[in-house]
Design an enzyme around this catalytic site. Structure first.
Site: not given
Ligand code: NAD
Length: 443
Positions: A210, A257, A266, A269
């Site tokens: 993750k 971009y 998300c 941190k």
């Protein structure tokens, strides 16, 4: 199947609603009684496309319930999802107090085998801490009941969360127990029919996956932002460079971009937490540190560009902002670039007139009533009497504006496009001074 979800925020609500939609019996638990009251009276505390309807349908069908009764939650589900926040601690590491508090609650009340499924984004080694916490709580009751802890990180994108959950690119299941893996496979089967997207791996690899995904995405953004600043100085057009490099399939067009920095709950941190994890094991994460530093500087860029237009003095100026959310299709303003800009403008004595299609209530909640913030009725109202318009969030409805109306409504025809969504030629043809990211000012 019976499922309990601890935490009724973005991840918990989407997970709960989608698992109920395919027929499971879901009980969502939250410690915030106002949130649970709102959900029980038919409201939804966050904006996420499609979520209202999904929650309403499944509530009415009796498959989705909300409660503050944690003990009932522990008794209800074989699967105990942990989807509570893991905000940054003072030193940037993930604060695990909410995750461990849920683990403790489960240990205090469980009466039979439970699978704790960790959906919160947590540092490597957290599953061990969760297991230890449950064991301690059980020992305090003189109990020894079997349980498993699985790492099942969530990859949904706010703004497209339902679609991402219903049709995931991958489902990561971190466990060393083949029986638990099969139970998770059965739970996720309805979302895994098209082809097998479920990957079973060891817990630590799942936890790190993750962070690796978010850090890679943040790196792509910071890389392009760094290049955009170089392009601007050397007289190149970053949009042409973007198209040029994206054509290489090894690079690809996605997520390259340039703009005014990444925000949200998300990326900032998680990059910081991964940095902390690395330092904690004696490794200096040079690249991650640079990704973070580039982003920090990029978030200040809009203010710096504005300041340069007003000879360094923004006191008494009024600046219109289009977009407050950290990205389109959400009302989430956590670590949004708009906040850095607004707060810098206020510190410099300027006033802000802002419009966002869905984040107005969130802005009101964050900043309350203040004389230097006007939350405008609509996009045009934000322009009235303003000395410049800044586009901060790339909402679709800002992509093809009436340039003449913008010019005529602003007190001064200055347009700063923080996301490069507009055509420089069209803007200048309408008489606007058009500035953007990584491109020379249009003439
Ligand atoms: P959130 O802040 O929206 O929701 C967290 C909820 O947990 C809150 O409603 C809070 O009241 C509740 N809570 C806290 N302690 C609790 C307890 N002991 N028992 C029950 N409820 C409790 O957070 P979120 O955005 O849904 O994120 C949750 C986790 O998922 C985080 O670790 C985050 O990094 C991760 N994540 C978030 C996203 C996203 O896009 N938001 C995507 C993937 C992963």
């Amino acid at each position: 199947m019976e499922v309990t979800i601890f935490g009724s925020g973005y991840v918990g609500l989407v997970t709960g609603a989608c698992l109920a939609e395919v027929g499971n019996d879901v009980l969502c638990i939250d410690v915030d009684p106002d949130k649970i009251d709102l959900l029980n009276s038919g409201g939804v505390p966050i904006y996420e496309p499609g979520l209202d309807e999904l929650i309403r349908n499944n509530r009415e069908a009796g498959r989705l319930r909300f409660s503050t009764d944690a003990e009932a939650g522990v008794k209800h589900g074989l699967f105990q999802f942990i989807a509570v926040g893991t905000p940054p601690d003072e030193d940037g590491s993930a604060d695990l107090q909410y995750v461990l508090s849920v683990a403790r609650t489960i240990g205090q009340h469980m009466e039979g085998y439970r699978i704790l499924v960790d959906k919160s984004t947590v540092p490597v080694g957290t599953a061990d801490k969760v297991a230890e916490t449950v064991r301690t709580a059980l020992a305090e009751r003189d109990q020894s009941i079997d349980f498993d802890v699985v790492s099942n990180p969530e990859f949904l994108k706010e703004g497209a969360a339902i679609e991402d959950f219903m049709r995931p690119d991958r489902i990561i299941v971190g466990t060393d127990n083949p029986r638990t893996a099969e139970l998770l496979r059965a739970l996720y089967a309805p979302f895994n029919r098209n082809r097998d997207r479920l990957m079973v791996m060891d817990v630590r690899s799942a936890e790190l996956t993750k962070y690796a995904a978010n850090a890679m995405l943040a790196t792509k953004i910071s890389f392009m932002n760094e290049l955009s600043n170089i392009a601007e100085i050397v007289g190149a057009d970053i949009e042409k460079v973007r198209v040029g490099i994206g054509s290489d399939p090894r690079i690809g067009y996605q997520f390259i971009y340039p703009g005014c920095g990444y925000g949200g709950s998300c990326f900032p941190k998680d990059v910081r937490a991964l940095e902390r994890t690395a330092r904690g094991v004696g490794y200096e994460p040079q690249l991650l540190q640079a990704v973070e530093a580039v982003n920090f500087r990029q978030k200040e860029l809009l203010f710096d560009k504005l300041k340069a237009q007003f000879d360094g003095d923004l006191a008494g100026r009024t600046i219109a902002l289009w977009g407050l959310a950290f990205k389109p299709n959400t009302d989430d303003m956590r670590e949004a670039s708009s906040r850095v800009l607004m707060e810098s403008l206020w510190a410099a004595g300027a006033k802000v007139q802002a419009f966002d299609p869905v984040a107005m209530d969130e802005a009101r909640r964050l900043y309350g009533e203040r004389p230097d913030l006007v939350l405008a009725e609509d996009a045009t109202a934000a322009l009235v009497g303003a000395d410049a318009l800044v586009i901060v969030t790339e909402w679709t409805q800002f992509r093809s504006p009436n340039f003449r109306l913008i010019r005529d409504t602003l007190a001064r025809p200055l347009l700063l496009d923080g996301r490069n969504i507009l055509d420089p030629q069209q803007a200048t043809a309408a008489g606007l001074t058009y500035l953007s990211i990584g491109r020379a000012p249009a003439t």
